[in-house]
Design a protein around this motif. Sequence first.
Motif, PDB file in Angstrom:
ATOM      1  N   UNK A 100       0.963  -1.400  -0.317  1.00  0.00           N
ATOM      2  CA  UNK A 100      -0.059   0.161  -0.211  1.00  0.00           C
ATOM      3  C   UNK A 100       0.827   1.595   0.273  1.00  0.00           C
ATOM      4  N   UNK A 101       0.532   2.302  -1.039  1.00  0.00           N
ATOM      5  CA  UNK A 101       1.195   3.946  -0.791  1.00  0.00           C
ATOM      6  C   UNK A 101      -0.128   4.106  -0.278  1.00  0.00           C
ATOM      7  N   UNK A 102       0.012   4.761   1.257  1.00  0.00           N
ATOM      8  CA  UNK A 102      -0.749   6.099   1.307  1.00  0.00           C
ATOM      9  C   UNK A 102      -0.293   7.251   1.580  1.00  0.00           C
ATOM     10  N   UNK A 103      -1.625   7.973   1.031  1.00  0.00           N
ATOM     11  CA  UNK A 103      -1.612   9.100   0.644  1.00  0.00           C
ATOM     12  C   UNK A 103      -2.481   9.789   2.136  1.00  0.00           C
ATOM     13  N   UNK A 104      -2.111  10.543   2.837  1.00  0.00           N
ATOM     14  CA  UNK A 104      -2.858  11.439   3.588  1.00  0.00           C
ATOM     15  C   UNK A 104      -2.908  12.553   4.369  1.00  0.00           C
ATOM     16  N   UNK A 105      -3.903  12.754   3.774  1.00  0.00           N
ATOM     17  CA  UNK A 105      -4.976  14.049   3.962  1.00  0.00           C
ATOM     18  C   UNK A 105      -5.736  14.746   5.170  1.00  0.00           C
ATOM     19  N   UNK A 142      -3.501  -1.680  -8.320  1.00  0.00           N
ATOM     20  CA  UNK A 142      -3.190  -1.689  -9.496  1.00  0.00           C
ATOM     21  C   UNK A 142      -2.094  -3.236 -10.015  1.00  0.00           C
ATOM     22  N   UNK A 143      -1.989  -3.397 -11.120  1.00  0.00           N
ATOM     23  CA  UNK A 143      -1.478  -4.571 -11.357  1.00  0.00           C
ATOM     24  C   UNK A 143      -0.063  -5.159 -11.335  1.00  0.00           C
ATOM     25  N   UNK A 144       0.258  -4.482 -10.579  1.00  0.00           N
ATOM     26  CA  UNK A 144       1.784  -4.764  -9.977  1.00  0.00           C
ATOM     27  C   UNK A 144       1.860  -4.865  -8.418  1.00  0.00           C
ATOM     28  N   UNK A 145       0.656  -5.341  -7.725  1.00  0.00           N
ATOM     29  CA  UNK A 145       0.443  -5.652  -6.786  1.00  0.00           C
ATOM     30  C   UNK A 145       0.234  -4.816  -5.143  1.00  0.00           C
ATOM     31  N   UNK A 146       0.079  -3.239  -5.726  1.00  0.00           N
ATOM     32  CA  UNK A 146       0.626  -2.047  -5.021  1.00  0.00           C
ATOM     33  C   UNK A 146      -1.440  -1.372  -5.509  1.00  0.00           C
ATOM     34  N   UNK A 147      -1.555  -1.077  -4.141  1.00  0.00           N
ATOM     35  CA  UNK A 147      -2.726  -0.091  -4.027  1.00  0.00           C
ATOM     36  C   UNK A 147      -2.514   1.121  -3.355  1.00  0.00           C
ATOM     37  N   UNK A 148      -2.918   2.370  -4.080  1.00  0.00           N
ATOM     38  CA  UNK A 148      -2.689   4.219  -3.724  1.00  0.00           C
ATOM     39  C   UNK A 148      -4.215   3.830  -2.790  1.00  0.00           C
ATOM     40  N   UNK A 149      -3.388   4.369  -1.656  1.00  0.00           N
ATOM     41  CA  UNK A 149      -5.266   4.098  -0.504  1.00  0.00           C
ATOM     42  C   UNK A 149      -4.744   6.214  -0.624  1.00  0.00           C
ATOM     43  N   UNK A 150      -5.961   6.925  -0.415  1.00  0.00           N
ATOM     44  CA  UNK A 150      -5.831   8.688   0.387  1.00  0.00           C
ATOM     45  C   UNK A 150      -6.907   8.004   1.087  1.00  0.00           C
ATOM     46  N   UNK A 151      -6.402   8.752   2.599  1.00  0.00           N
ATOM     47  CA  UNK A 151      -7.186   8.399   3.521  1.00  0.00           C
ATOM     48  C   UNK A 151      -7.079  10.142   4.368  1.00  0.00           C
ATOM     49  N   UNK A 152      -8.188  10.108   5.135  1.00  0.00           N
ATOM     50  CA  UNK A 152      -7.831  11.044   6.388  1.00  0.00           C
ATOM     51  C   UNK A 152      -6.750  11.198   7.752  1.00  0.00           C
ATOM     52  N   UNK A 153      -7.086  11.724   8.144  1.00  0.00           N
ATOM     53  CA  UNK A 153      -5.459  12.021   9.007  1.00  0.00           C
ATOM     54  C   UNK A 153      -6.576  11.596  10.446  1.00  0.00           C
TER      55      UNK A 153
END
Length: 153
Positions: A100-105, A142-153
């Motif tokens: 997981x790649x996390x973008x924390x807003x 994504x097809x490379x086994x990674x998921x991008x997640x945008x979540x709140x703090x």
Amino acid sequence: MKFSEAMTNPKLFGRWFGGESWRPWRAIHKAIDGVPLDPQELAIFHQLAGDRDPPTVPIREFWGLAGRRSAKSITAAARASFQAAVPDYRQYLAPGETAFVLYLAVDRAQAKVAFGYVRGFFSEIPLLQRMVVRESREEIELNNGVTIVVATN
């Protein structure tokens, strides 16, 4: 490839970050990745970070103090998109495991803006577009086994 290179690559993020006004952000991301800075970039780094020397190896954490309208959100979204799409994490994952790649807003409104940028990159860049397996309101798988997640703090 480092993110600072992807920022100017016309097949990746160059359309948005290739201009001269983006030079400070490119210098910052070169420093984050431990990439040597040219003299102009070094001057920018010192102007932004003080007289310390730039990192010579990739850093583990970056804290940036920047005002409103300084392009923090779109730059972070591009970086998150790059980090999810380009490095190969499969060697670190067990069979069936997802990275997981996390973008924390800071809040829901900012998360919506951030996810819009991420979604935009994955719809506008053909190389990234081909990687999308599934998309929901808060994540892109994504097809490379990674998921991008945008979540709140």
